[in-house]
Design a protein around this motif. Structure first.
Motif, PDB file in Angstrom:
ATOM      1  N   GLN A  95       8.062   2.118  -9.042  1.00 32.74           N
ATOM      2  CA  GLN A  95       6.755   2.056  -8.015  1.00 32.74           C
ATOM      3  C   GLN A  95       5.876   2.751  -8.417  1.00 32.74           C
ATOM      4  O   GLN A  95       4.732   2.457  -8.029  1.00 32.74           O
ATOM      5  CB  GLN A  95       7.426   2.375  -6.685  1.00 32.74           C
ATOM      6  N   SER A  96       5.889   3.697  -9.360  1.00 27.26           N
ATOM      7  CA  SER A  96       4.791   4.514  -9.992  1.00 27.26           C
ATOM      8  C   SER A  96       4.021   3.881 -11.015  1.00 27.26           C
ATOM      9  O   SER A  96       2.723   4.281 -11.515  1.00 27.26           O
ATOM     10  CB  SER A  96       5.327   5.842 -10.417  1.00 27.26           C
ATOM     11  N   ASN A 121      -0.709   1.349  -8.359  1.00 27.93           N
ATOM     12  CA  ASN A 121      -0.067   1.635  -9.784  1.00 27.93           C
ATOM     13  C   ASN A 121       0.427   0.223 -10.190  1.00 27.93           C
ATOM     14  O   ASN A 121       0.440   0.259 -11.392  1.00 27.93           O
ATOM     15  CB  ASN A 121       1.022   2.574  -9.337  1.00 27.93           C
ATOM     16  N   ILE A 122       0.782  -0.640  -9.802  1.00 24.03           N
ATOM     17  CA  ILE A 122       1.289  -2.056 -10.324  1.00 24.03           C
ATOM     18  C   ILE A 122       0.763  -3.131  -9.569  1.00 24.03           C
ATOM     19  O   ILE A 122      -0.046  -2.916  -8.366  1.00 24.03           O
ATOM     20  CB  ILE A 122       2.891  -1.929 -10.154  1.00 24.03           C
ATOM     21  N   ASP A 123       0.831  -4.259 -10.133  1.00 25.44           N
ATOM     22  CA  ASP A 123       0.551  -5.596  -9.538  1.00 25.44           C
ATOM     23  C   ASP A 123       1.749  -6.174  -8.752  1.00 25.44           C
ATOM     24  O   ASP A 123       2.937  -6.012  -9.363  1.00 25.44           O
ATOM     25  CB  ASP A 123      -0.237  -6.427 -10.613  1.00 25.44           C
ATOM     26  N   SER A 159      11.526   7.886  -2.774  1.00 28.40           N
ATOM     27  CA  SER A 159      10.280   6.993  -3.045  1.00 28.40           C
ATOM     28  C   SER A 159      10.346   5.620  -2.267  1.00 28.40           C
ATOM     29  O   SER A 159       9.832   4.663  -2.666  1.00 28.40           O
ATOM     30  CB  SER A 159      10.426   6.736  -4.506  1.00 28.40           C
ATOM     31  N   THR A 160      11.002   5.482  -1.249  1.00 30.04           N
ATOM     32  CA  THR A 160      11.232   4.284  -0.723  1.00 30.04           C
ATOM     33  C   THR A 160      10.177   4.350   0.655  1.00 30.04           C
ATOM     34  O   THR A 160       9.942   5.373   1.321  1.00 30.04           O
ATOM     35  CB  THR A 160      12.384   3.734  -0.045  1.00 30.04           C
ATOM     36  N   ARG A 230       2.985  -4.597 -14.524  1.00 33.20           N
ATOM     37  CA  ARG A 230       2.187  -3.799 -15.106  1.00 33.20           C
ATOM     38  C   ARG A 230       0.642  -4.588 -14.690  1.00 33.20           C
ATOM     39  O   ARG A 230       0.348  -5.645 -14.567  1.00 33.20           O
ATOM     40  CB  ARG A 230       2.081  -3.985 -16.415  1.00 33.20           C
ATOM     41  N   LYS A 231      -0.067  -3.588 -14.115  1.00 36.48           N
ATOM     42  CA  LYS A 231      -1.460  -3.737 -13.620  1.00 36.48           C
ATOM     43  C   LYS A 231      -2.270  -4.545 -14.638  1.00 36.48           C
ATOM     44  O   LYS A 231      -2.204  -3.913 -16.017  1.00 36.48           O
ATOM     45  CB  LYS A 231      -2.221  -2.498 -13.285  1.00 36.48           C
TER      46      LYS A 231
END
Length: 268
Positions: A95-96, A121-123, A159-160, A230-231
């Motif tokens: 998630q980071s 952080n992500i797509d 982290s949820t 990945r972004k």
């Protein structure tokens, strides 16, 4: 069998005859044979980072990783003409965005809620599953809501969105953090914590076998799962979204859903 800190990899689905990849428009560092498709971090493979166990979305069964999410990613791998490989890794690295940025994986199907914070952080793919938070406790415990946990211990997964919800709403409880769902549910079953919070889908699945426990409350958090990438990996994102749309229009999504949940979705 110990799952961490050593990473486990599973190759699922026999390799297809065609390996489609090459120089995508996402600027990634991975490589693949051929041209015209998304770049992948490992040639001939769609590498999927996930956090086990998260039954029925992803879990190990007789040495193989299976589940609802895994079947959906199989459709993406088939579209690309490659095989899926699963890496079990702590959820925080997913998630980071760290796991994508380091080239560990191409995609993550991990029962992951789309949030504005994670979007930094992500797509995310288009949403593919509706979820909400739920509370599980032992039958006869007297716990019916999060407000019944004052002075008690509430287990949550690191982290949820459940961990966030617990810290925001269970002010009188001691929130105990666990690295994965398996450790959390073991703590609930052993009495290490008085109750656990997580997504409703995994908790309802767990109490089917653990009949001394029950889901005592659902919270209307209105969450939706998306597959993470990945972004900037737009070439792969387009394929994933196309596959999800095709699966829903063809009825394949409904078949996979019914396989893992025992009923067809009310909507998707």
């Amino acid at each position: 069998m110990t799952r961490r800190p050593t990473l486990k990899l599973w190759a699922l689905v026999p390799a297809m005859a065609l390996v489609l990849a090459g120089c995508g428009d996402d600027g990634g560092d991975g490589s693949n044979a051929g041209s015209g498709g998304p770049e992948l971090v490992n040639e001939g493979k769609l590498t999927n980072c996930t956090g086990l166990p998260y039954k029925p979305f992803e879990y190990e069964d007789n040495g193989e990783v299976v589940g609802f999410d895994i079947d959906l990613v199989d459709l993406v791998a088939k579209k690309l003409g490659v095989e899926q490989e699963v890496i079990d890794t702590p959820f925080d690295g997913i998630q980071s965005g760290a796991d994508f940025n380091s080239g560990k994986c191409d995609i993550s199907s991990a029962g992951m809620t789309i949030t504005d914070e994670r979007k930094q952080n992500i797509d995310f793919s288009d949403p593919y599953f509706d979820a909400t938070q739920a509370l599980v406790a032992k039958k006869g415990s007297g716990i019916k809501d999060i407000t019944d946990l004052d002075g008690k211990k509430l287990g949550a997964q690191n982290s949820t969105t459940g961990y966030d919800y617990a810290n925001e709403n269970a002010k009188g409880a001691e929130v105990i953090n666990f690295e994965d769902l398996g450790l959390l549910l073991t703590a609930v079953e052993s009495g290490q914590v008085d109750a656990g919070i997580n997504d409703n889908g995994v908790l309802f699945d767990w109490v089917k076998e653990k009949t001394d426990f029950e889901v005592v409350k659902e919270f209307d958090t209105g969450e939706q799962y998306g597959m993470g990438l990945r972004k900037g990996n737009t070439a792969l994102l387009e394929v994933v979204n196309d596959v999800l749309a095709e699966a829903k229009s063809s009825g394949e999504y409904d078949k996979i859903y019914e396989k893992w949940f025992g009923t067809k979705p009310s909507s998707n």
